[in-house]
Design an enzyme around this catalytic site. Structure first.
Site, mmCIF file in Angstrom:
data_model
loop_
_atom_site.group_PDB
_atom_site.id
_atom_site.type_symbol
_atom_site.label_atom_id
_atom_site.label_comp_id
_atom_site.label_asym_id
_atom_site.label_seq_id
_atom_site.Cartn_x
_atom_site.Cartn_y
_atom_site.Cartn_z
ATOM 1 N N TYR A 130 14.453 89.540 -39.690
ATOM 2 C CA TYR A 130 15.498 89.066 -38.779
ATOM 3 C C TYR A 130 16.856 89.661 -39.178
ATOM 4 O O TYR A 130 17.598 90.171 -38.344
ATOM 5 C CB TYR A 130 15.552 87.533 -38.794
ATOM 6 C CG TYR A 130 16.628 86.970 -37.898
ATOM 7 C CD1 TYR A 130 16.369 86.691 -36.562
ATOM 8 C CD2 TYR A 130 17.917 86.754 -38.379
ATOM 9 C CE1 TYR A 130 17.359 86.204 -35.726
ATOM 10 C CE2 TYR A 130 18.919 86.273 -37.552
ATOM 11 C CZ TYR A 130 18.627 85.998 -36.231
ATOM 12 O OH TYR A 130 19.622 85.517 -35.411
ATOM 13 N N ASP A 131 17.134 89.610 -40.471
ATOM 14 C CA ASP A 131 18.418 90.139 -40.949
ATOM 15 C C ASP A 131 18.574 91.610 -40.585
ATOM 16 O O ASP A 131 19.661 92.070 -40.241
ATOM 17 C CB ASP A 131 18.538 89.977 -42.472
ATOM 18 C CG ASP A 131 18.739 88.525 -42.845
ATOM 19 O OD1 ASP A 131 19.036 87.724 -41.929
ATOM 20 O OD2 ASP A 131 18.574 88.187 -44.023
ATOM 21 N N SER A 188 32.097 56.919 -20.979
ATOM 22 C CA SER A 188 31.534 56.333 -22.197
ATOM 23 C C SER A 188 30.557 55.244 -21.781
ATOM 24 O O SER A 188 30.498 54.860 -20.609
ATOM 25 C CB SER A 188 32.641 55.773 -23.067
ATOM 26 O OG SER A 188 33.358 54.824 -22.321
ATOM 27 N N LYS A 223 19.969 57.509 -29.216
ATOM 28 C CA LYS A 223 21.412 57.736 -29.187
ATOM 29 C C LYS A 223 21.795 58.437 -30.491
ATOM 30 O O LYS A 223 21.921 57.800 -31.538
ATOM 31 C CB LYS A 223 22.159 56.408 -29.049
ATOM 32 C CG LYS A 223 23.657 56.563 -28.850
ATOM 33 C CD LYS A 223 24.258 55.211 -28.498
ATOM 34 C CE LYS A 223 25.733 55.280 -28.160
ATOM 35 N NZ LYS A 223 26.576 56.081 -28.994
ATOM 36 N N GLU A 260 25.042 66.211 -27.668
ATOM 37 C CA GLU A 260 25.633 65.717 -28.907
ATOM 38 C C GLU A 260 25.458 66.774 -29.989
ATOM 39 O O GLU A 260 24.351 67.270 -30.205
ATOM 40 C CB GLU A 260 24.867 64.433 -29.288
ATOM 41 C CG GLU A 260 25.575 63.549 -30.246
ATOM 42 C CD GLU A 260 26.575 62.623 -29.562
ATOM 43 O OE1 GLU A 260 26.855 62.784 -28.357
ATOM 44 O OE2 GLU A 260 27.092 61.746 -30.260
HETATM 45 S S1 IVH Z 1 24.641 59.651 -22.021
HETATM 46 C C1 IVH Z 1 27.650 58.287 -19.075
HETATM 47 N N1 IVH Z 1 22.708 60.006 -23.760
HETATM 48 O O1 IVH Z 1 26.915 58.279 -26.924
HETATM 49 C C2 IVH Z 1 26.627 58.777 -20.006
HETATM 50 N N2 IVH Z 1 24.925 59.708 -24.570
HETATM 51 O O2 IVH Z 1 28.855 56.050 -25.854
HETATM 52 C C3 IVH Z 1 27.202 59.373 -21.181
HETATM 53 N N3 IVH Z 1 25.135 59.856 -27.008
HETATM 54 O O3 IVH Z 1 29.639 59.955 -25.507
HETATM 55 C C4 IVH Z 1 26.365 59.815 -22.234
HETATM 56 N N4 IVH Z 1 23.009 60.237 -27.425
HETATM 57 O O4 IVH Z 1 28.372 61.050 -27.426
HETATM 58 C C5 IVH Z 1 24.027 59.801 -23.575
HETATM 59 N N5 IVH Z 1 20.913 60.355 -25.212
HETATM 60 C C6 IVH Z 1 22.223 60.172 -25.012
HETATM 61 C C7 IVH Z 1 23.136 60.106 -26.089
HETATM 62 C C8 IVH Z 1 24.484 59.861 -25.830
HETATM 63 C C9 IVH Z 1 24.218 60.089 -27.953
HETATM 64 C C10 IVH Z 1 26.573 59.596 -27.271
HETATM 65 C C11 IVH Z 1 27.509 60.466 -26.486
HETATM 66 C C12 IVH Z 1 28.306 59.554 -25.620
HETATM 67 C C13 IVH Z 1 28.176 58.257 -26.339
HETATM 68 C C14 IVH Z 1 28.270 57.158 -25.330
#
Ligand code: IVH
Length: 688
Positions: free
Chosen positions: A52-53, A98, A131, A193
Site C-alpha cells: 500500500y505504501d 438536536s 448513539k 458522528e
Molecule cells: S440522529 C435529528 N442518529 O446525537 C436527528 N444522532 O443529540 C439528529 N448521534 O447531534 C441526529 N448517534 O451527534 C442521530 N445514530 C444516531 C446518532 C446520533 C449519535 C449524536 C449526534 C446528534 C446527537 C443528538
C-alpha cells in the site's frame, strides 16, 4: 519539418503525455481508494501495508511532478493541507437538529404515544440505532466528490472543517455515482458522528502522559479537540473514524430512513448497528441488549436513538423547538458505585512524573471489578476534596478509565483531614518532588529513583520496544528490589546470573532459560526499536523511526546539534532539547556503551543502508515495453526499494527509461530528449 509543424507535433505529444499522466493518476487513485475502503471500512485488506505504501508513494511522486493534476478527492489530500488561521462559518442548508433525551421506560412509552397520536393512531416502525458518543458533522458531496465538511455549530451554521475531515480515512473523498429508480445520486448531504476507538484514545493519552502533557478526559473530548485543530497534518496523525446516520438528496428520494442507511452503506460509508422495531417490547429489548454489551464495544455509545422509519411520517410529525418529534435519544446512565477509599498512593512513571492513585475497596462496576482509579494530580484531589477514609463515588461513564467523581458527605469520618500531597518521592531515596511552573504534575528528578528505573526497564522490555517476553512488570519489580537490575543494561548481564535466578522463589530453570532466550533474541531488534526503548522523553515510536532513518548511528544523533535535530521532519524544539539532555548525562552514555557491547543495534539497519544505493537514490525511472525476465511491477518494486522513483511519463527530469520489447512512444520521446535508455540487463547490473 517546419517550425510550426514541429511545435504542433510537440503540442500533440504534450497532450498525449498529459493524458497518459492523467490516466495513470486516476488508475492509481482508484486502486488506493479501493484499498482504503477494504482496510478502513470493511476491515478486509487485500495487500500488505508495504505494498500500500508503495502505491501511495507513487501517487505522491507523480502528483509532485505534475502539481496541476492534483484533485481535491485524491487520497493524498488526506495527509493534510496547509494550516488555517481560522475556520470559515457556513450555513447548514438543512438545520442540524438536536434530540430530546430520555432516561426511562415511561418516557419511551410517552414518546411512542405522542408519535402514534401525531400519525392519526397509526403505529409506525422505528429504526433503533446506537448513539455514538462523538462529534456530529455534516458532509456535502457535489458531483460525487466531498466538497464540504462542517461541524454542527449552533445547528444553523457551523465551521468549515473540510481539510480536517479529509484526513479521516473512512470518509470517502469520492463515491461512485449510483443509479436508483432511474435517477443518479451525485449531489447529496451525509451526516454522522466522528469518533475515536477506546484503544486509540488510550494510546494517545498514554503517550501524552509520558510526555507530561495534559490528558484528555475521554475520546469525545479528544475528537472534538482534534477536529478543531488548525493544522490538518496534526489531525491526520489522530486516528478518527466516522459512522453515518443520515442522508439527504434532491436527486433520489427513498421512502424509509433505513433504506437511506442501506444506500449509504452501499456507497461505502460506514454505518452503525440498526434494528427495525415495531413494538415497545422490541424497542426496550434493543435498549437493554446494548446496555449489557456496551462495555465490550470498541467505541463509546451513550445511548440509543429511536427514529420513525418512514420519511413521509417524519415529515408529518415535524419538529418542536429545536428537536424532531419523530426521534428521541434514550441515554444510558453512567454506571456508578460507592466504595471505601482506603488510601491514596503515588505512582512514579519512567520520566519521573508522579500520579496519585485511589486504592479502593474492590467494587463491581459495569462488567469489571475496580480496586484502583487514577486521581490525576494534586489539583484534581484538592478540587473534589477527596480524602482517604471517605466513601467515594466511582463512575464509568464516557471515560475509558473509571474515575472517582466525588465523596458521600454523610459518610465522612468525623476526624477526617484534607489530603496533603506528599513532598517526597515514595521510593526509599525520599527525593524531594517538584512541580514545574505551569504544570499540573509533580516530578521526581532523581535518576537513581528505583520506581523510575522499574518503569524504564518495563518500557525497555515492552512489546513495541525490545519485546522481551517474560520481562513484565512483576518480574522487573522483583529483580529491581533484589538489586539484580539497576539499569536497562543489566538486562544483558542476566545470563551470568542464571543460577541465582533459577534459585529464586517460584522460578524454575525452564522460565529462566526462556527469559534468557528472549533477551538474546531482542539483540536483533531494529535501531528504531532500540532508540524508542531507551525511553528518551518525547521520543515515541514515531520519532524513533524517523531518527533511525535520518541518522546513521546513535553516535551521530548524540553529536547532532539542536538545529540539526530540528531540521528533521517532526522533531520539534522540545524533543531536540530532550535528546540533548539525555546524551549529556554521563550515566545514560555509560548505559549505551554497555548496550553496544552487548550487541544491540545502534546503527541504521543494514537493509536500509543498502537501500540507499548511490546509483538509484533519487533517480527517476520510466518503464516501457515488456521486460524479458521480470514484470514492470517487479522492476518498480526494486527501484523503489533502492530509493529510486518510478514515473509514468518521460520528461527532462527522467534519469533512465527502462525499455523492453514493443516499447512505444515513451521510448521515442526519451530519444528526443536525450534521456538515457537502458535494458533489463543494464538494470540488473545497476542493482546487483
Ligand atoms: S440522529 C435529528 N442518529 O446525537 C436527528 N444522532 O443529540 C439528529 N448521534 O447531534 C441526529 N448517534 O451527534 C442521530 N445514530 C444516531 C446518532 C446520533 C449519535 C449524536 C449526534 C446528534 C446527537 C443528538
Amino acid at each position: 519539418m517546419t517550425d510550426i509543424h514541429r511545435q504542433a507535433s510537440m503540442f500533440e505529444a504534450n497532450i498525449e503525455e498529459d493524458k497518459n499522466t492523467a490516466d495513470e493518476l486516476e488508475k492509481l487513485r482508484a486502486e488506493i481508494r479501493r484499498h482504503d475502503q477494504l482496510y478502513y471500512v470493511e476491515a478486509a485488506p487485500e495487500i500488505s501495508d508495504r505494498e500500500y505504501d508503495a502505491l501511495f508513494r507513487r501517487l505522491l511522486d507523480l502528483e509532485h511532478e505534475n502539481p496541476s493534476f492534483i484533485t481535491p478527492d485524491s487520497p493524498t489530500q488526506r495527509v493534510g493541507g496547509e494550516p488555517l488561521k481560522e475556520f470559515r462559518s457556513v450555513n447548514h442548508e438543512i438545520p442540524m437538529l438536536s434530540l430530546a433525551n430520555t432516561y426511562s421506560e415511561d418516557e419511551i412509552r410517552n414518546f411512542q404515544r405522542r408519535v402514534t397520536d401525531g400519525l392519526d393512531r397509526i403505529a409506525p416502525n422505528y429504526s433503533a440505532e446506537l448513539k455514538y458518543d462523538g462529534v456530529a458533522i455534516s458532509l456535502r458531496y457535489t458531483d460525487c466528490i466531498l466538497t464540504l465538511g462542517t461541524t454542527r455549530g449552533d445547528g444553523e451554521k457551523g465551521d468549515d472543517i473540510t481539510q480536517n475531515i479529509r484526513t479521516v480515512y473512512s470518509v470517502p473523498l469520492r463515491v461512485k455515482p449510483i443509479e436508483i429508480k432511474g435517477a443518479i445520486l451525485k449531489n447529496f448531504e451525509v451526516r454522522g458522528e466522528i469518533y475515536m476507538l477506546k484503544e486509540d484514545f488510550l494510546t494517545i493519552n498514554r503517550e501524552r502522559e509520558e510526555n507530561g502533557e495534559k490528558l484528555f478526559a475521554n475520546p469525545r473530548n479528544l475528537t472534538a479537540g482534534t477536529l478543531k485543530l488548525q493544522d490538518p497534518k496534526e489531525v491526520a496523525k489522530r486516528p478518527l473514524k466516522i459512522t453515518c446516520y443520515y442522508l439527504y438528496s434532491e436527486d433520489v428520494k427513498l421512502e424509509l430512513h433505513s433504506e437511506n442507511i442501506r444506500l449509504l452503506q452501499k456507497m461505502g460509508f460506514p454505518v452503525g448497528n440498526l434494528r427495525i422495531c415495531n413494538t415497545l417490547d422490541d424497542i426496550l429489548d434493543y435498549i437493554y441488549y446494548w446496555r449489557e454489551r456496551r462495555e465490550s464495544l470498541p467505541f463509546f455509545i451513550d445511548g440509543v436513538v429511536l427514529k420513525v422509519d418512514s420519511l413521509r411520517q417524519q415529515d408529518e410529525l415535524g419538529m418542536i423547538a429545536r428537536s424532531p418529534r419523530w426521534a428521541i435519544a434514550y441515554k444510558y446512565e453512567a454506571a456508578k458505585a460507592q466504595t471505601l477509599l482506603r488510601e491514596i498512593t503515588l505512582q512514579v512513571g519512567r520520566t519521573g512524573v508522579v500520579t496519585p492513585v485511589a486504592e479502593l475497596q474492590p467494587v463491581f462496576l459495569a462488567g469489571s471489578t475496580i480496586s484502583r482509579a487514577t486521581l490525576h494530580n494534586a489539583d484534581y484531589i484538592a478540587e473534589l476534596d477527596i480524602r482517604p477514609g471517605d466513601t467515594v463515588v466511582v463512575e464509568k461513564g464516557g471515560d475509558v478509565i473509571p474515575k472517582v467523581s466525588g465523596y458521600v458527605a454523610e459518610l465522612r469520618p468525623a476526624d477526617s483531614q484534607p489530603y496533603v500531597f506528599p513532598i517526597e518521592c515514595p521510593c526509599h531515596l525520599h527525593n524531594k518532588l517538584h512541580r514545574p511552573e505551569g504544570e499540573a504534575n509533580y516530578y521526581c528528578d532523581h535518576a537513581q529513583c528505583p520506581w523510575q528505573i522499574r518503569r524504564k526497564i518495563t518500557h525497555f522490555a515492552s512489546r513495541n520496544a525490545m519485546n522481551i517476553e517474560g520481562l513484565g512488570e512483576k518480574i522487573v519489580d522483583r529483580l529491581t528490589d533484589l538489586g539484580i537490575l539497576r539499569t536497562i543494561a543489566d538486562v544483558y548481564d542476566l545470563h551470568n546470573r542464571a543460577d541465582e535466578l533459577a534459585a529464586l522463589d517460584r522460578w524454575g530453570k525452564k522460565s529462566v532459560e526462556n527469559l534468557l532466550k528472549a533477551i538474546e533474541k531482542s539483540k536483533k531488534q531494529s535501531f528504531a526499536r532500540v532508540l524508542f526503548a531507551l525511553g528518551i522523553r518525547f521520543v515515541g515510536e514515531g520519532a524513533a523511526k524517523i531518527l533511525s532513518k535520518k541518522f546513521v548511528s546513535i553516535d551521530s544523533i548524540a553529536e547532532a546539534t539542536a538545529e540539526q535535530l530540528m531540521s528533521v521532519e517532526d522533531i520539534g524544539e522540545r524533543t531536540a532539547a530532550s535528546i540533548a539532555a539525555f546524551f549529556a548525562e554521563q550515566d545514560e552514555r555509560e548505559v549505551i556503551e554497555r548496550l553496544k557491547t552487548a550487541g544491540l543495534n545502534f546503527n541504521r539497519d543494514i537493509g536500509e543502508e543498502n537501500n540507499l544505493s548511490p546509483i538509484l537514490e533519487g533517480k527517476i525511472f520510466v518503464l516501457t515495453g515488456e521486460l524479458p525476465n521480470m514484470t514492470r511491477k517487479e522492476a518498480s518494486d526494486i527501484i523503489e526499494a533502492y530509493g529510486g522513483k518510478v514515473s509514468g511519463s518521460v520528461s527532462k527530469k527522467t534519469t533512465f527509461v527502462l525499455a523492453g520489447e514493443n516499447a512505444g512512444s515513451k521510448l521515442e520521446k526519451a530519444r528526443g530528449l536525450g534521456v538515457a535508455i537502458i535494458n533489463e540487463d543494464d538494470f540488473r547490473n545497476m542493482v546487483k
